[in-house]
Write a protein that holds these residues in place. Structure first.
Motif, PDB file in Angstrom:
ATOM      1  N   TYR A 183      23.199  47.268 -13.262  1.00  0.00           N
ATOM      2  CA  TYR A 183      23.212  47.529 -11.268  1.00  0.00           C
ATOM      3  C   TYR A 183      21.916  47.232 -10.482  1.00  0.00           C
ATOM      4  CZ  TYR A 183      27.279  49.479 -12.838  1.00  0.00           C
ATOM      5  OH  TYR A 183      28.719  50.005 -13.762  1.00  0.00           O
ATOM      6  N   SER A 232      28.723  44.096  -3.010  1.00  0.00           N
ATOM      7  CA  SER A 232      29.636  45.771  -2.396  1.00  0.00           C
ATOM      8  C   SER A 232      28.106  46.596  -3.617  1.00  0.00           C
ATOM      9  CB  SER A 232      31.091  45.856  -2.810  1.00  0.00           C
ATOM     10  OG  SER A 232      31.038  45.383  -4.413  1.00  0.00           O
ATOM     11  N   TRP A 233      28.373  47.846  -2.381  1.00  0.00           N
ATOM     12  CA  TRP A 233      27.430  48.133  -2.296  1.00  0.00           C
ATOM     13  C   TRP A 233      27.736  50.263  -2.489  1.00  0.00           C
ATOM     14  CZ3 TRP A 233      22.267  47.443  -4.002  1.00  0.00           C
ATOM     15  CH2 TRP A 233      22.129  46.057  -3.825  1.00  0.00           C
ATOM     16  N   GLU A 234      26.901  51.051  -3.067  1.00  0.00           N
ATOM     17  CA  GLU A 234      27.717  52.092  -2.615  1.00  0.00           C
ATOM     18  C   GLU A 234      25.743  52.928  -1.999  1.00  0.00           C
ATOM     19  OE1 GLU A 234      30.489  53.696  -5.153  1.00  0.00           O
ATOM     20  OE2 GLU A 234      28.476  53.046  -6.885  1.00  0.00           O
ATOM     21  N   THR A 276      24.872  48.299  -6.629  1.00  0.00           N
ATOM     22  CA  THR A 276      25.763  47.756  -6.894  1.00  0.00           C
ATOM     23  C   THR A 276      27.319  48.242  -6.965  1.00  0.00           C
ATOM     24  OG1 THR A 276      24.983  46.386  -8.020  1.00  0.00           O
ATOM     25  CG2 THR A 276      24.665  45.702  -6.584  1.00  0.00           C
ATOM     26  N   LYS A 277      27.911  48.052  -6.221  1.00  0.00           N
ATOM     27  CA  LYS A 277      29.578  48.840  -7.118  1.00  0.00           C
ATOM     28  C   LYS A 277      29.664  48.161  -8.582  1.00  0.00           C
ATOM     29  CE  LYS A 277      31.468  50.192  -2.987  1.00  0.00           C
ATOM     30  NZ  LYS A 277      32.920  49.457  -2.386  1.00  0.00           N
ATOM     31  N   ASN A 278      28.801  46.514  -8.228  1.00  0.00           N
ATOM     32  CA  ASN A 278      29.300  45.879 -10.300  1.00  0.00           C
ATOM     33  C   ASN A 278      28.091  46.092 -10.427  1.00  0.00           C
ATOM     34  OD1 ASN A 278      32.733  46.571 -10.742  1.00  0.00           O
ATOM     35  ND2 ASN A 278      32.388  45.294  -8.581  1.00  0.00           N
ATOM     36  N   ARG A 321      20.503  57.513 -11.871  1.00  0.00           N
ATOM     37  CA  ARG A 321      21.794  58.483 -11.171  1.00  0.00           C
ATOM     38  C   ARG A 321      21.435  59.770 -11.238  1.00  0.00           C
ATOM     39  NH1 ARG A 321      26.202  54.499  -9.833  1.00  0.00           N
ATOM     40  NH2 ARG A 321      24.892  52.755 -11.363  1.00  0.00           N
ATOM     41  N   HIS A 338      19.344  48.829  -7.567  1.00  0.00           N
ATOM     42  CA  HIS A 338      19.169  49.602  -6.588  1.00  0.00           C
ATOM     43  C   HIS A 338      18.209  49.578  -5.676  1.00  0.00           C
ATOM     44  CE1 HIS A 338      20.570  52.682  -9.842  1.00  0.00           C
ATOM     45  NE2 HIS A 338      20.910  51.479 -10.604  1.00  0.00           N
TER      46      HIS A 338
END
Ligand code: ZN
Length: 437
Positions: free
Chosen positions: A91, A131-133, A123-125, A178, A93
């Protein structure tokens, strides 16, 4: 170099001071792909990726939304440019958007506030920058994001915990970013003796952290005399220290233990590399050689000389095991950049700056421990346009060592990914082909 729509740059939507050595790494080579980040339109963070085997470019994609850059007519803040980290699961960041945060974000117990809000996105994946969150797990007060990832996957996120009068801290994550442990202060801000004209002076710092040998983290920093009411950019000296991440202990270059957060008094006594007296300094970078000894570059000049044309010079220092060695006279240009070192005698500086009126990204090499530097390969010649460079990317592929920005239209910059074969080209991307442009 504009044949059939092929250009040297990967995008032309870099905004203003879009990359710098400070916020780092700005990119990383990971499993055949170089991922790059920079400050784009509206001061939002953007990410692009280059797949080396196929020669294919992806993006840039907008990775998040900064609170900076959204007030029409307001001066571009430029402090919120992103730093990148790729975790052990792949992932990607970014941390971006902060310039000390605001009182509305709460009480900053480790410093003062100025603007923006530090934001963490992922990244979501894995390995997919489309795509990002947002991950709501860091202090809003941070600025100057820097990631140091260790061989065991532990992540140390270093930053200044607010505006000028704030401690430099780190937060550690052992679960791929996380969650983060609470901030630990490394460099201390505090009031110091004022003068009649400047009754309010604080000790303040600019610092640059990276991985040293083994499980060590190394840092170079300089001292900012933070004066009020008449504030300016006065900064002096160069300092160095290191942390053994196995026991979280800091020590100086001789291995003498330090109490943290380090104060100005302790820094002067135990960690000084160079006392520049009346001359001002601009923080540089540090890298360890294969014996674990640090090599440091920074530049210095007269009062107000740094941006106002006065005499300046780049200094190179290395620890020999017994003392700091510096070249008395150096042929180095006045420039910013980063260092690659192998043995104590062999260092290569990758510097972006002006030489003889031309902007160049150039190697400057020494094979005698810094006694002499010779100009090496010019990786990019920007002619009359000014350019800035990122630090060397993490795990950099030789063909993709740094991100460089060059003046384009108005506040916008062309963005280049440059390595030993020069800029990595791409087919020109029209603005309307980019969904997130
Ligand atoms: Zn200040």
């Amino acid at each position: 170099m504009q044949d059939q729509g092929v250009v040297d740059y990967f995008t032309d939507n870099g905004l203003s001071n879009t990359v710098k050595t400070m916020q780092h790494p700005a990119g990383e080579y990971y499993k055949g792909v170089t991922y790059v980040s920079y400050q784009g339109p509206l001061e939002d963070p953007y990410v692009a990726a280059y797949r080396h085997v196929t020669g294919e470019w992806l993006g840039p994609f907008k990775a998040g939304i900064s609170t900076l850059g959204k007030t029409p007519g307001k001066k571009i803040d430029n402090h919120g440019k992103p730093a990148m980290m790729i975790d052990d699961l792949g992932y990607i960041h970014l941390i971006f958007g902060g310039h000390g945060g605001l009182p509305e974000h709460g009480v900053n117990t480790l410093g003062n506030t100025h603007g923006g809000r530090q934001i963490h996105v992922v990244t979501k994946n894995p390995q997919d920058i489309s795509s990002w969150e947002v991950l709501d797990n860091i202090s809003p007060f941070g600025t100057y994001s820097q990631f140091v990832k260790m061989d065991n996957g532990d992540i140390y996120y270093f930053y200044r915990h607010g505006a000028h009068r704030s401690n430099w801290v780190y937060q550690k994550s052992t679960d791929n970013g996380r969650t983060f442990a609470p901030p630990v202060s490394v460099l201390k801000t505090k009031p110091t003796t004022g003068t009649k004209e400047q009754p309010d002076i604080h000790d303040a710092w600019y610092a640059w952290f990276t991985k040293g040998q083994g499980n060590d983290i190394i840092v170079t920093y300089n001292y900012h005399v933070c004066k009020e009411p008449i504030h300016d950019g006065e900064r002096h000296n160069s300092y160095y220290m290191e942390m053994d991440t196995d026991n979280k202990e800091w020590s100086n270059v001789k291995g003498e233990k330090l109490t943290t957060p380090v104060t100005k008094e302790l820094a002067d006594k135990k960690t000084l590399v160079a006392n520049t007296k009346d001359l001002w300094t601009v923080r540089g970078t540090v890298r360890a050689d294969d014996e674990g000894n640090p090599h440091i570059i920074f530049y210095m000049g007269e009062h107000l000389g740094l941006r106002h044309g006065g005499p300046k010079q780049v200094n190179y220092y290395r620890w020999t095991g017994e003392k700091w060695f510096t070249a008395e006279s150096t042929d180095l240009p006045v420039a910013t950049g980063d260092i690659l070192v192998s043995s104590p005698d062999e260092a290569r500086l990758l510097l972006a700056g002006k030489k003889d009126g031309n902007s160049e990204l150039t190697w400057w090499n020494t094979i005698d421990g810094g006694k002499n530097f010779k100009k090496g390969e010019v990786l990019y010649n920007g002619e009359k346009n000014g350019m800035t460079t990122s630090a060397i990317l993490r795990n950099a592929h030789p063909n993709a060592r740094v991100i460089v920005s060059e003046k384009h239209k108005g506040d916008f910059k062309k963005m280049y990914l440059i390595g030993d074969n020069g800029p990595i080209k791409r087919l020109k991307v029209e603005a309307d082909q980019l969904e997130e442009y």
